[in-house]
Enzyme design. Structure first.
Site, PDB file in Angstrom:
ATOM      1  N   ASP A   1      19.099 -15.971  48.196  1.00 21.02           N
ATOM      2  CA  ASP A   1      18.507 -16.586  49.451  1.00 21.02           C
ATOM      3  C   ASP A   1      18.066 -18.106  48.118  1.00 21.02           C
ATOM      4  O   ASP A   1      17.366 -18.969  48.678  1.00 21.02           O
ATOM      5  CB  ASP A   1      17.344 -16.380  50.079  1.00 21.02           C
ATOM      6  CG  ASP A   1      16.073 -15.877  49.443  1.00 21.02           C
ATOM      7  OD1 ASP A   1      16.529 -15.458  47.820  1.00 21.02           O
ATOM      8  OD2 ASP A   1      15.728 -16.035  49.375  1.00 21.02           O
TER       9      ASP A   1
ATOM     10  N   ASP B   1      15.626 -19.094  46.017  1.00 20.12           N
ATOM     11  CA  ASP B   1      14.256 -19.319  45.814  1.00 20.12           C
ATOM     12  C   ASP B   1      13.694 -18.986  44.390  1.00 20.12           C
ATOM     13  O   ASP B   1      12.859 -19.289  44.035  1.00 20.12           O
ATOM     14  CB  ASP B   1      12.850 -18.502  47.291  1.00 20.12           C
ATOM     15  CG  ASP B   1      13.661 -16.865  47.745  1.00 20.12           C
ATOM     16  OD1 ASP B   1      14.128 -16.525  46.301  1.00 20.12           O
ATOM     17  OD2 ASP B   1      12.285 -16.508  47.840  1.00 20.12           O
TER      18      ASP B   1
ATOM     19  N   SER C   1      17.956 -11.797  51.583  1.00 17.62           N
ATOM     20  CA  SER C   1      17.264 -12.384  49.442  1.00 17.62           C
ATOM     21  C   SER C   1      18.408 -11.556  48.939  1.00 17.62           C
ATOM     22  O   SER C   1      19.838 -11.617  49.123  1.00 17.62           O
ATOM     23  CB  SER C   1      15.952 -11.922  49.058  1.00 17.62           C
ATOM     24  OG  SER C   1      15.868 -12.219  48.218  1.00 17.62           O
TER      25      SER C   1
ATOM     26  N   ASP D   1      18.931 -15.920  42.957  1.00 20.39           N
ATOM     27  CA  ASP D   1      19.330 -14.674  43.865  1.00 20.39           C
ATOM     28  C   ASP D   1      19.758 -15.016  44.860  1.00 20.39           C
ATOM     29  O   ASP D   1      20.273 -16.443  45.480  1.00 20.39           O
ATOM     30  CB  ASP D   1      18.192 -13.682  43.554  1.00 20.39           C
ATOM     31  CG  ASP D   1      17.158 -15.167  44.834  1.00 20.39           C
ATOM     32  OD1 ASP D   1      16.669 -15.988  44.871  1.00 20.39           O
ATOM     33  OD2 ASP D   1      15.938 -14.316  45.312  1.00 20.39           O
TER      34      ASP D   1
END
Length: 454
Positions: free
Chosen positions: A244, A246, A98, A242
């Site tokens: 990743d 999501d 992440s 961010d």
């Protein structure tokens, strides 16, 4: 033997590569995931970190060694992996850390239909198998190993999201997107393709070393470039993803951040227009605005603990249509109860483009109170400090002050509330305060911090 207690967290695997985990260990995780899920096939994807392709392929080898067929979708956002898990009805594994720095990597795992895997839903069992095999050797391979094949699901993912939000009649909008060199640079061009949007792309080059800034828009310093570009170009809004991709954060036409609670309320109102009388989930740190807007739009708000496993479980239990968190995670029933910042972004674009007012005006009705934001304090004795704060307010019930311990400690009065929660991974207490006006929010914040930092 590796110390898995350092890398197997409450909801995922996360640690420094190769110091804490590496490809041989990832191969064991793949085998363990296959064994615990009992699936005949699974899907694997990864982000743009330098270590991600190797770790992902090792995981696939481990699963295939036990006879499981693996579909590799390659570079993807975490919500794109959830899409693949839901669309293909397969368990999935996403390789990402992440917003963590470049030397980290991790695995977010889910069962078929994007159902979460956490400590109580398989992760503890996966860890136990990996620890056993790390000591005794890899499990006996299947007589008939599984296949590893590749499949591109990006266009299917984009089409699914676009089918859930009608953007056909919106007015032209200029939008700045800061992908932070993360997976938003991969997904945004395809999802936005053909929409009446003038896209100003910031840091779309996939680079897991994050050369421009951390891919963590929750930290104000990481959206400074986005804010400046919106102001300079006269854009209608800015979006920041961010690492990743999501989570999605929004700034208005003035470059001012829009609180995730306001986005939760806006999307909740739109989802309730499609599904009258529906249930909306919000965590205990979202603004008072959220349950108010839900009720005003004929819905039922349900308050829950912070964290995706709690939100997703409550959505499944109640059949909720939508859920939102203060951290900019947004969950949709139409997306297998999984979180997707991209779908929330499409809702914001549709709401803004469906009328003529600027975004700052549009969100005014959803942003009603003064909030402190999350304030972290390093403390040696989390329990002791929590008890001291509790004692300070417990004796004031005659003032209309109420306490609850659904998640940490929440103290509520007629004009303000605060939540104080211990971090699961660091010696921190996290404070969030909200009040009817800024002066009161500041006063309560200072009162609590004096107790926490005494």
């Amino acid at each position: 033997m590796p110390d898995l207690s350092q890398i197997v967290k409450a909801y995922d695997v996360r640690g420094v590569v190769p110091d804490q985990w590496d490809e041989p260990l990832s191969e064991l995780f793949g085998a363990a995931f296959a064994r615990v899920t009992g699936a005949a096939a699974l899907v694997v994807g990864h982000d743009m970190r330098p270590s991600s392709p190797g770790l992902s392929r090792a995981f696939a080898r481990g699963a295939a060694s036990l006879g499981v067929d693996v579909t590799e979708i390659g570079l993807c956002s975490t919500d794109q992996l959830y899409f693949a898990s839901g669309h293909l009805d397969l368990p999935g594994a996403m390789f990402t850390a992440s917003h963590n720095p470049a030397q980290y990597n991790g695995i977010k795992m889910c069962r078929a239909g994007a159902a979460p895997v956490g400590q109580d839903t398989g992760l503890a069992d996966i860890r136990a198998l990996v620890e056993e095999w790390a000591e005794t050797g890899a499990p006996e391979p299947a007589a008939d190993p599984g296949t590893i094949t590749q499949r591109d699901v990006l266009t299917d993912y984009a089409a699914h999201l676009r089918s859930l939000v009608d953007l056909t009649a919106i007015r032209p909008l200029k939008v700045v997107v800061d992908a932070g060199n993360g997976m938003g640079g991969h997904t945004v061009p395809t999802v936005f393709d053909g929409l009446p949007l003038e896209l100003d792309a910031l840091y779309f080059e996939l680079d897991g070393t994050f050369p421009h800034h951390e891919a963590n828009p929750l930290d104000p310093k990481n959206i400074v470039d986005l804010q400046a570009r919106v102001r300079e170009t006269g854009a209608d809004l800015g979006l920041a993803f961010d690492g990743d991709a999501d989570r999605c954060f929004v700034v208005d036409e003035r470059g001012e951040p829009v609180a995730p609670s306001a986005i939760t309320a806006l999307v909740a109102a739109r989802e309730l227009a499609k599904h009258p009388g529906g249930t909306i989930i919000h965590n205990c740190i979202t603004s008072w605005s959220v349950p108010e807007v839900v009720k005003e739009n004929g819905g039922t708000p349900i308050r829950t603990r912070v964290g995706h496993s709690f939100i997703k479980a409550e959505m499944a239990r109640t059949g909720a249509i939508f859920g939102g968190e203060h951290s900019a995670h947004y969950y949709f029933r139409d997306f297998w109860n999984a979180d997707t910042g991209m779908l929330a972004a499409l809702h914001v674009l549709a709401a803004l483009g469906g009328q003529q007012q600027p975004l700052s005006h549009l969100v005014e009705s959803y942003d009603r109170y003064a909030a402190s934001g999350e304030i972290n304090s390093t403390v040696a004795d989390q329990t002791g400090r929590m008890e001291a704060v509790k004692a300070a307010y417990e004796g004031r019930k005659d003032e209309g002050i109420e306490l609850d311990e659904l998640d940490g400690l929440t103290i509520t009065s007629a004009d303000w509330w605060f939540n104080l929660r211990p971090s699961n991974t660091e010696p921190l207490l996290r404070l969030n305060v909200e009040a009817r006006d800024r002066q009161t929010a500041d006063r309560v914040r200072d009162e609590v911090l004096a107790q926490v930092r005494a």
